[in-house]
Write a protein that holds these residues in place. Sequence first.
Motif, mmCIF file in Angstrom:
data_model
loop_
_atom_site.group_PDB
_atom_site.id
_atom_site.type_symbol
_atom_site.label_atom_id
_atom_site.label_comp_id
_atom_site.label_asym_id
_atom_site.label_seq_id
_atom_site.Cartn_x
_atom_site.Cartn_y
_atom_site.Cartn_z
ATOM 1 N N MET A 196 -100.170 142.772 4.558
ATOM 2 C CA MET A 196 -99.214 142.785 3.461
ATOM 3 C C MET A 196 -98.718 141.374 3.201
ATOM 4 S SD MET A 196 -98.784 145.696 2.138
ATOM 5 C CE MET A 196 -97.285 145.360 1.237
ATOM 6 N N ASP A 197 -98.485 141.049 1.925
ATOM 7 C CA ASP A 197 -97.841 139.803 1.593
ATOM 8 C C ASP A 197 -96.379 139.899 1.963
ATOM 9 O OD1 ASP A 197 -99.933 138.298 0.308
ATOM 10 O OD2 ASP A 197 -99.908 139.808 -1.222
ATOM 11 N N ALA A 198 -95.864 138.802 2.475
ATOM 12 C CA ALA A 198 -94.445 138.787 2.788
ATOM 13 C C ALA A 198 -93.640 138.750 1.505
ATOM 14 C CB ALA A 198 -94.141 137.567 3.653
ATOM 15 N N ALA A 199 -92.395 139.239 1.585
ATOM 16 C CA ALA A 199 -91.508 139.157 0.432
ATOM 17 C C ALA A 199 -91.237 137.699 0.123
ATOM 18 C CB ALA A 199 -90.199 139.887 0.734
ATOM 19 N N THR A 200 -91.236 137.364 -1.154
ATOM 20 C CA THR A 200 -91.100 135.967 -1.550
ATOM 21 C C THR A 200 -89.808 135.771 -2.313
ATOM 22 O OG1 THR A 200 -92.424 136.489 -3.477
ATOM 23 C CG2 THR A 200 -93.548 135.475 -1.637
ATOM 24 N N PRO A 201 -89.113 134.644 -2.101
ATOM 25 C CA PRO A 201 -87.850 134.402 -2.778
ATOM 26 C C PRO A 201 -88.078 134.109 -4.251
ATOM 27 C CG PRO A 201 -88.489 132.467 -1.493
ATOM 28 C CD PRO A 201 -89.481 133.549 -1.183
ATOM 29 N N GLY A 202 -86.967 134.236 -5.033
ATOM 30 C CA GLY A 202 -87.064 133.983 -6.460
ATOM 31 C C GLY A 202 -87.571 135.201 -7.203
ATOM 32 N N ARG A 203 -87.151 135.314 -8.458
ATOM 33 C CA ARG A 203 -87.533 136.479 -9.234
ATOM 34 C C ARG A 203 -88.204 136.075 -10.535
ATOM 35 N NH1 ARG A 203 -85.650 140.542 -6.424
ATOM 36 N NH2 ARG A 203 -86.114 142.072 -8.025
ATOM 37 N N GLY A 204 -88.646 134.815 -10.646
ATOM 38 C CA GLY A 204 -89.340 134.384 -11.850
ATOM 39 C C GLY A 204 -90.637 135.148 -12.059
ATOM 40 N N TRP A 205 -91.342 135.423 -10.961
ATOM 41 C CA TRP A 205 -92.589 136.180 -11.071
ATOM 42 C C TRP A 205 -92.328 137.578 -11.622
ATOM 43 C CZ3 TRP A 205 -93.063 140.784 -8.474
ATOM 44 C CH2 TRP A 205 -92.121 141.028 -7.468
ATOM 45 N N LEU A 206 -91.203 138.199 -11.215
ATOM 46 C CA LEU A 206 -90.897 139.545 -11.693
ATOM 47 C C LEU A 206 -90.560 139.528 -13.178
ATOM 48 C CD1 LEU A 206 -90.551 142.512 -11.024
ATOM 49 C CD2 LEU A 206 -88.205 142.036 -10.311
ATOM 50 N N LEU A 207 -89.840 138.509 -13.632
ATOM 51 C CA LEU A 207 -89.526 138.392 -15.057
ATOM 52 C C LEU A 207 -90.798 138.238 -15.882
ATOM 53 C CD1 LEU A 207 -87.564 138.099 -17.412
ATOM 54 C CD2 LEU A 207 -87.389 135.652 -16.862
ATOM 55 N N ARG A 208 -91.725 137.382 -15.395
ATOM 56 C CA ARG A 208 -92.987 137.220 -16.131
ATOM 57 C C ARG A 208 -93.799 138.505 -16.126
ATOM 58 N NH1 ARG A 208 -92.868 132.510 -13.210
ATOM 59 N NH2 ARG A 208 -94.536 133.187 -11.821
ATOM 60 N N LEU A 209 -93.750 139.228 -15.002
ATOM 61 C CA LEU A 209 -94.483 140.490 -14.933
ATOM 62 C C LEU A 209 -93.882 141.523 -15.893
ATOM 63 C CD1 LEU A 209 -96.795 141.941 -13.505
ATOM 64 C CD2 LEU A 209 -95.177 142.676 -11.762
ATOM 65 N N VAL A 210 -92.549 141.554 -15.998
ATOM 66 C CA VAL A 210 -91.896 142.465 -16.944
ATOM 67 C C VAL A 210 -92.295 142.122 -18.377
ATOM 68 C CG1 VAL A 210 -89.662 143.142 -17.906
ATOM 69 C CG2 VAL A 210 -89.962 143.034 -15.436
ATOM 70 N N LEU A 211 -92.328 140.818 -18.713
ATOM 71 C CA LEU A 211 -92.730 140.414 -20.066
ATOM 72 C C LEU A 211 -94.172 140.813 -20.352
ATOM 73 C CD1 LEU A 211 -91.115 136.851 -20.275
ATOM 74 C CD2 LEU A 211 -90.384 138.936 -21.465
ATOM 75 N N THR A 212 -95.043 140.585 -19.375
ATOM 76 C CA THR A 212 -96.445 140.965 -19.553
ATOM 77 C C THR A 212 -96.579 142.467 -19.754
ATOM 78 O OG1 THR A 212 -97.105 139.134 -18.116
ATOM 79 C CG2 THR A 212 -98.729 140.845 -18.489
ATOM 80 N N PHE A 213 -95.882 143.234 -18.941
ATOM 81 C CA PHE A 213 -95.939 144.687 -19.045
ATOM 82 C C PHE A 213 -95.362 145.163 -20.376
ATOM 83 C CE2 PHE A 213 -94.989 148.848 -16.526
ATOM 84 C CZ PHE A 213 -96.096 149.436 -17.115
ATOM 85 N N THR A 214 -94.333 144.470 -20.860
ATOM 86 C CA THR A 214 -93.734 144.848 -22.141
ATOM 87 C C THR A 214 -94.754 144.766 -23.265
ATOM 88 O OG1 THR A 214 -91.542 144.094 -21.436
ATOM 89 C CG2 THR A 214 -91.919 144.303 -23.799
ATOM 90 N N PHE A 215 -95.492 143.665 -23.343
ATOM 91 C CA PHE A 215 -96.497 143.514 -24.404
ATOM 92 C C PHE A 215 -97.619 144.542 -24.261
ATOM 93 C CE2 PHE A 215 -94.825 139.077 -24.733
ATOM 94 C CZ PHE A 215 -94.504 139.114 -26.084
ATOM 95 N N ALA A 216 -98.108 144.705 -23.020
ATOM 96 C CA ALA A 216 -99.208 145.644 -22.817
ATOM 97 C C ALA A 216 -98.780 147.080 -23.125
ATOM 98 C CB ALA A 216 -99.719 145.541 -21.369
#
Length: 448
Positions: free
Chosen positions: A1-21
């Motif tokens: 498993m990947d360890a939990a990573t700090p920061g939430r910029g990746w989650l914001l970008r993932l939400v934006l990507t999911f929104t368009f799709a």
Amino acid sequence: MDAATPGRGWLLRLVLTFTFAQAAVSMARPAVSYRALALGADERAVGVITAVYALLPLLVAVPLGRRTDHGRCAPLLVAGVALIAGGCALSGVAGSLPAMAAWSGVMGLGHLCFVIGAQSIVARRSAPDERDRSFGHFTIGASLGQLVGPAAAGLVVSEHDGAMAATSATALLAAGGLAAFSYLSLWRLEHHPATASGATRPARGRTKPAVRTPVRSALITRGRTKPAARAPVRSILATRGVAAGIFMSLAVLSATDILTAYLPVIGEDRGIAPATVGLLLSLRAAATVACRLVMTPMIRRLGRTALMAGSCALAGLLCAGLTVPTPVWALAVMLGVLGFCLGVGQPLSMTTVVQAAPAAARSTALALRLTGNRLGQVAAPATAGLLAGLAGTAAPFALLGVLLLASAAVAARPARKEPGPPRPEHADSPRPHGPPAPDPDDETRATR
């Protein structure tokens, strides 16, 4: 498993990507129904085309999950967006019902690829105590897409002067273009273990230092050792909580799917304009967004099990209420409350499945959850189409009511069993003595 990573910029970008799709898919689904109706389809044909959307994903979900357990997730997002865009655009130029069904299947395959990759990224990069919140925020992208997509389809599609065939085709082409915008935020979403360890590559030639051995062996176990990671599908499904999460997800997604596909049909039957139907579907999605924004306080106040069971039960009653002809304003109120209730099921079912599944098979467990979703998307619309042909356009909503009430009963069962005998080994130790168990996932399952 990947360890939990700090920061939430990746989650914001993932939400934006999911929104368009998701916006592209949500715009295309009602447009497909309208275009099918313009090409001469009846209620049964609409049900078949809706079911084909889930047929290909049903066949490939588990192999894709197996592959993701042992590899990267981001390539699935890239491929998924391409398939969604192509399926939407080619549905717009298709001139026959079989061709529309085929391209609808391609669209569904793309959506599956995207969702498996995205959910696996969230599961890998979130700490166990943050998964409810992370999955809740992640599914906001789906709700925003479901908010924008149907409204956009309703604005583009017009039935005046026999223009439905042309305008529905335009909506599908626009959905294909909208999906392409997902690529704008599709970067650096996945956490690379080589970067995280900081020493994976140098350690390749130096195997003797004892400090680096655990890192290397963990990477090898996760990425290359197949026998240790290949948990049988039957054992994953037998893990307590997995089957309940899958069934609840199936019921909630089937409700969302049939609402999207059959509200245009019921609108035609009751004389509601396509633009109004699009706004009603967007209202449902807006209520789902509102639900997910307050998900964490609701879990703290009510508990996960009570929240899941109660929301599914109320959603089932509201779906059954849609069978009664009502004014548009009353329909809007019912859909708003229904959307709020349906917002609970998806993120909490993701967390339930991820925390219950073995650590090395979480992507496979998520894929099994998506397989259940697609099974529901195959069976529920086909059954809905049959019921609509036999008993009228309101019958599919009665089916949803029964399905959601059954999922509420299944979701409530773990709450009755938890205090019983399954907890003697883990339930006592975490609270009074701290965390003695070596596996954090076992502790998470015990405290659920």
